[in-house]
Write a protein that holds these residues in place. Structure first.
Motif, PDB file in Angstrom:
ATOM      1  N   THR A 132       9.741  -3.984  13.478  1.00  0.00           N
ATOM      2  CA  THR A 132       9.468  -3.110  12.388  1.00  0.00           C
ATOM      3  C   THR A 132       9.025  -1.889  12.999  1.00  0.00           C
ATOM      4  O   THR A 132       8.403  -1.741  13.795  1.00  0.00           O
ATOM      5  N   ARG A 187      11.792  -0.827  -1.875  1.00  0.00           N
ATOM      6  CA  ARG A 187      10.390  -1.166  -2.050  1.00  0.00           C
ATOM      7  C   ARG A 187       9.761   0.302  -2.428  1.00  0.00           C
ATOM      8  O   ARG A 187      10.050   1.353  -2.112  1.00  0.00           O
ATOM      9  N   PHE A 212      12.446  -8.220   3.758  1.00  0.00           N
ATOM     10  CA  PHE A 212      11.635  -7.790   4.795  1.00  0.00           C
ATOM     11  C   PHE A 212      10.995  -8.755   5.367  1.00  0.00           C
ATOM     12  O   PHE A 212      10.635  -8.909   6.585  1.00  0.00           O
ATOM     13  N   HIS A 252       8.826  -1.282   7.923  1.00  0.00           N
ATOM     14  CA  HIS A 252      10.280  -1.215   7.383  1.00  0.00           C
ATOM     15  C   HIS A 252      11.202  -1.795   8.526  1.00  0.00           C
ATOM     16  O   HIS A 252      10.647  -1.515   9.729  1.00  0.00           O
ATOM     17  N   CYS A 296      14.291  -5.586  -0.218  1.00  0.00           N
ATOM     18  CA  CYS A 296      12.851  -5.274  -0.611  1.00  0.00           C
ATOM     19  C   CYS A 296      12.109  -6.228   0.208  1.00  0.00           C
ATOM     20  O   CYS A 296      12.211  -6.591   1.400  1.00  0.00           O
ATOM     21  N   SER A 297      11.062  -6.764  -0.700  1.00  0.00           N
ATOM     22  CA  SER A 297      10.210  -7.732   0.176  1.00  0.00           C
ATOM     23  C   SER A 297      10.527  -9.104   0.067  1.00  0.00           C
ATOM     24  O   SER A 297      10.542  -9.748   0.986  1.00  0.00           O
ATOM     25  N   ASP A 324      15.911   0.600   1.723  1.00  0.00           N
ATOM     26  CA  ASP A 324      14.584  -0.069   1.344  1.00  0.00           C
ATOM     27  C   ASP A 324      14.328   0.222   0.125  1.00  0.00           C
ATOM     28  O   ASP A 324      13.720   1.381  -0.232  1.00  0.00           O
ATOM     29  N   ASN A 332      13.983   5.005   2.258  1.00  0.00           N
ATOM     30  CA  ASN A 332      13.388   4.504   1.169  1.00  0.00           C
ATOM     31  C   ASN A 332      13.851   5.129  -0.094  1.00  0.00           C
ATOM     32  O   ASN A 332      13.555   6.318  -0.149  1.00  0.00           O
ATOM     33  N   GLU A 352       4.638   0.409   0.595  1.00  0.00           N
ATOM     34  CA  GLU A 352       5.230  -0.524   0.893  1.00  0.00           C
ATOM     35  C   GLU A 352       6.127  -0.232   2.468  1.00  0.00           C
ATOM     36  O   GLU A 352       5.902  -0.831   3.366  1.00  0.00           O
ATOM     37  N   TYR A 353       7.072   0.767   2.294  1.00  0.00           N
ATOM     38  CA  TYR A 353       7.876   1.197   3.321  1.00  0.00           C
ATOM     39  C   TYR A 353       7.005   1.808   4.440  1.00  0.00           C
ATOM     40  O   TYR A 353       7.298   1.292   5.323  1.00  0.00           O
ATOM     41  N   GLN A 354       5.983   2.613   4.149  1.00  0.00           N
ATOM     42  CA  GLN A 354       5.437   3.109   4.957  1.00  0.00           C
ATOM     43  C   GLN A 354       4.320   2.205   6.026  1.00  0.00           C
ATOM     44  O   GLN A 354       4.231   2.277   7.017  1.00  0.00           O
TER      45      GLN A 354
END
Length: 164
Positions: free
Chosen positions: A161, A85, A151, A94, A123-124, A83, A100, A89-91
């Motif tokens: 997720t 990002r 994502f 994901h 990513c996003s 990931d 990450n 964002e990951y937290q």
């Protein structure tokens, strides 16, 4: 005209991706004042690298196109899902099993990625993962692909997720 646009965008992405590797960004971004003028040897080298990279792109552009195809790939223990990002964002959520490595730190964290493993990046929305694929390919990773649905596509498909 399309060639000029592709060339400018590619130089921009190469400059962005290589800045963290002590590369001279002014050299990478230096375009001649006129595309019809004689090119310097340094610009010719950058142009050749760009041309070689673009010619090496396969028909599928290093992608996994569906969540189902990604899930199938993740069944392989030799696959690393990354990931790219930012940490927050990951937290916030994901894909399970992803590590990450934010895009801006990718070149400083190559030791986390074995060139022998298949590397899948997301990513996003697909923008940062495309840059990550290009960066890893330029660093010699042969088995790297992106997941352009990213994502948002994973979530839209109703896939699980996790949050950390």
């Amino acid at each position: 005209m399309q060639l000029i646009i592709v060339r400018c965008l590619t130089v921009f992405f190469l400059t962005f991706c290589l800045m963290g590797f002590n590369f001279q960004p002014t050299l990478a971004a230096s375009l001649p004042p006129s595309f019809n003028s004689e090119l310097s040897p340094q610009t010719e080298t950058v142009d050749l690298a760009i041309e070689q990279f673009l010619n090496s792109l396969p028909a599928n552009y290093y992608t996994i196109r569906t969540p189902a195809a990604l899930k199938k790939q993740l069944g392989d223990a030799q696959t690393i899902l990354v990931d790219v990002r930012e940490v927050k964002e990951y937290q916030a959520g994901h894909i399970p099993g992803a590590i990450n490595i934010p895009l801006r730190t990718l070149t400083h964290n190559l030791t986390q990625l074995s060139p022998d493993n298949k590397v899948i990046v997301y990513c996003s929305t697909g923008y940062r993962s495309a840059m990550a694929v290009m960066t890893l390919k330029l660093f010699g990773y042969e088995n790297v692909v992106g997941f352009p649905p990213s994502f948002m596509g994973w979530q839209a498909a109703g896939e699980m997720t996790v949050k950390t």
